[in-house]
Design an enzyme around this catalytic site. Structure first.
Site, PDB file in Angstrom:
ATOM      1  N   CYS A 130      -1.690   1.659   2.289  1.00  0.00           N
ATOM      2  CA  CYS A 130      -2.841   1.185   3.089  1.00  0.00           C
ATOM      3  C   CYS A 130      -4.099   0.965   2.267  1.00  0.00           C
ATOM      4  O   CYS A 130      -4.765  -0.065   2.390  1.00  0.00           O
ATOM      5  CB  CYS A 130      -3.129   2.181   4.212  1.00  0.00           C
ATOM      6  SG  CYS A 130      -3.127   3.910   3.679  1.00  0.00           S
ATOM      7  N   HIS A 256     -10.005   3.004   6.945  1.00  0.00           N
ATOM      8  CA  HIS A 256     -10.446   3.519   5.644  1.00  0.00           C
ATOM      9  C   HIS A 256     -11.687   2.774   5.155  1.00  0.00           C
ATOM     10  O   HIS A 256     -11.773   1.555   5.314  1.00  0.00           O
ATOM     11  CB  HIS A 256      -9.368   3.277   4.576  1.00  0.00           C
ATOM     12  CG  HIS A 256      -8.090   4.027   4.771  1.00  0.00           C
ATOM     13  ND1 HIS A 256      -7.964   5.118   5.591  1.00  0.00           N
ATOM     14  CD2 HIS A 256      -6.871   3.850   4.193  1.00  0.00           C
ATOM     15  CE1 HIS A 256      -6.712   5.573   5.524  1.00  0.00           C
ATOM     16  NE2 HIS A 256      -6.031   4.808   4.697  1.00  0.00           N
TER      17      HIS A 256
END
Lengths: 352, 352
Positions: A130, A256
């Protein structure tokens, strides 16, 4: 007649698996059938694909009979066990785990960045980590126009990178903290399930994601370094772009953040040039208007497919060097959407 | 006979002011009397110094009659108004605001790093910004032994940098989020009180601390760049060490984290050399044992005076370059303790 595909989703009940079902439903892939696979523990659970109720089945090698496409996110060990069985039966697999990412004959693909690599697949395509995906999405347009020499990244990673259990743990800790209770007993998963000690994340920062290795780097940091090289330069050990990373878990459930310092080869590149390159790249949204306090934030990026970039500015003391701030939904572009998007490209490119 | 000092604490009722009272009580400074000063709004409040009950007084120029030492943390405008009045009356002031930091004749001091600069004071000593203090604490031992060429820092800053109100706002937002309510209405202060828009910090990240300037940098980032140069090189625009910064607010109440990438002049320096230098510096604690998952965390650093450093490791692709992770209590070493510590040094060095 349009070809339609029999799709299996492996690890369908997890945070990423559920989003794969949803992203597949919204995708351009012509779907004939969907099979939801999981461990025996989750078998019998009913989940929706569009308006169909589907019963989750326990995964066996025979589950893949007649399947054309597998989307997988059930953990590395499960992928290692079942994906070769699926390939043997003629399926093409897009795998969101780290099981095959560094295999030389497995393409590691972010479609906007290196879709050509899909052409070399041998049945398995790996979805990158990710934190790597959103970084290469923001940096690839810059690399193409101005060349890249060095990347120094510090991450601000959401709990959901460790699954729904980590989100639940974060929320339980947060409530206990607000109630004046001790959080330590709540810490069962983070920083990483496989390690010995567990620490609270709520109202805290954990500079460990995945295990810490003898090199001094965490495995997450190792992934960011070597996956970036494999995606951008087709060689996990390429030296053309130097990469280093510090990965930190922050008390955010989804999306994130990344603070990225990078240097370009073409030192004539201006901040506006960098902004233009980023803004024109598919899948990237420039959110960079400091006069109006516009910059990427996790609460805005959660639930979206795009990668959001802002706070682009030069290092005034180093020509060709810049800072920027990147945010993306780690469960969508960082996982479920990039997996489904890879499958869309496989279909469009007649590679399945 | 030991000289004793009449001390005034300006801004005594704030998050930093209350900690100044506590740190002064625990300090080696011989205290004859303590006067607590604040705005008219807080006058009349009763706070404890050791076992004495003290009534907070409204600040006037005459408040400083007979005062030897002023510890100040009531905001830049208050410092600008009152500290010259205090100096006129013979007091020496340690000021925790940014009001005088960049004045050429005002020393900007972290005692372990540049206490010699105290000798040049003209009545006012400035305490650096919280994020700068903990960074120079970790880097100064490295600079002294191996020389420093470049610093690239990404911060993970706690809400309390914006005061107790920001901690309260963070907690209210967190509770509303956990209750499934909207957080936007709670956002009244952050990212920064003086700006137009306010965003929730709970379960989010805000890449803005203080105002964003035309340069593209936030004022907090500007402070980290120029204060570091003034403290380490005695010149806010020195070019000998290049510094760039990205400052991000994270949903943590107390203690800042910092991911710092730095390059040293002496490329023969090993990771162990860097660790040894850091471990032997006063006020710094090395917490770097990755085999046992030991690294600095805000929940452990909160309430402590020390600066905690860990995750030290080389950038394997760039000789002389390293990453590290720093955590310190922004209200203690970043503010109240560094202020009181400066006063301790002034007393020890006979400069008051």
């Amino acid at each position: 007649m349009v070809r339609e595909y029999n799709v299996a989703i492996l690890g369908a009940t997890g945070a990423v698996g559920r989003r794969m079902i949803d992203q597949l439903a919204k995708s351009t892939i012509p779907v004939k059938s969907v099979k939801l696979l999981a461990s025996s523990r989750s078998a019998g659970m009913v989940l929706k694909f569009r308006d169909q109720d589907l019963v989750v089945e326990e995964t066996t090698p025979e589950s893949f009979d007649g399947v054309d496409l597998v989307l997988s996110s059930a953990g590395g060990a499960v992928s290692k066990k079942f994906l070769p069985e699926a390939v043997k039966r003629g399926a093409v697999c897009v795998d969101n785990t780290s099981a095959f990412r560094m295999e030389p004959d497995v393409p590691l693909v972010v479609p906007e960045v290196n879709s050509d690599a899909l052409k070399d697949h041998h049945g398995i395509i790996a979805n990158p980590n990710c934190s790597t995906i959103q970084m290469v999405m923001a940096l690839e347009p810059i690399r193409r126009k101005f060349g890249l020499k060095q990347i120094i990244v510090s991450t601000y990673q959401a709990a959901s990178g460790a699954g729904q259990v980590a989100i639940d743990e974060l929320k339980k800790e947060a409530q206990d903290y607000l109630d004046g209770k001790d959080m330590q007993a709540d810490a069962q998963i983070l920083p990483t399930k496989g390690d010995k000690k567990h620490y609270p994340l709520a109202f805290n920062l954990l500079p460990q994601i995945d295990v810490l290795e003898d090199s001094g780097y965490s495995h997450e940091e190792w992934k960011m370094i070597h996956e970036t090289k494999k995606i951008m330069l087709n060689d996990m050990n390429a030296k053309d772009i130097k990469v280093t990373a510090t990965c930190v878990r922050v008390p955010v459930p989804i999306a994130h953040g990344e603070s990225v310092y990078f240097t370009v080869e073409d030192e004539s590149a201006t901040t506006q040039d960098i902004m233009d390159a980023v803004a024109n790249f598919p899948g990237v949204v420039l959110e960079d208007d400091i006069k109006h306090q516009i910059y990427p934030q996790p609460i805005n990026a959660a639930g979206k497919r795009e990668t959001f970039v802002g706070r682009i500015r030069p290092d005034y003391e180093n020509p060709g060097a810049f800072n920027m701030w990147i945010v993306a939904d780690n469960l969508l572009k960082g996982a479920a959407w990039n997996t489904v998007e890879n499958a869309e490209y496989l279909v469009k490119m007649n590679l399945i």
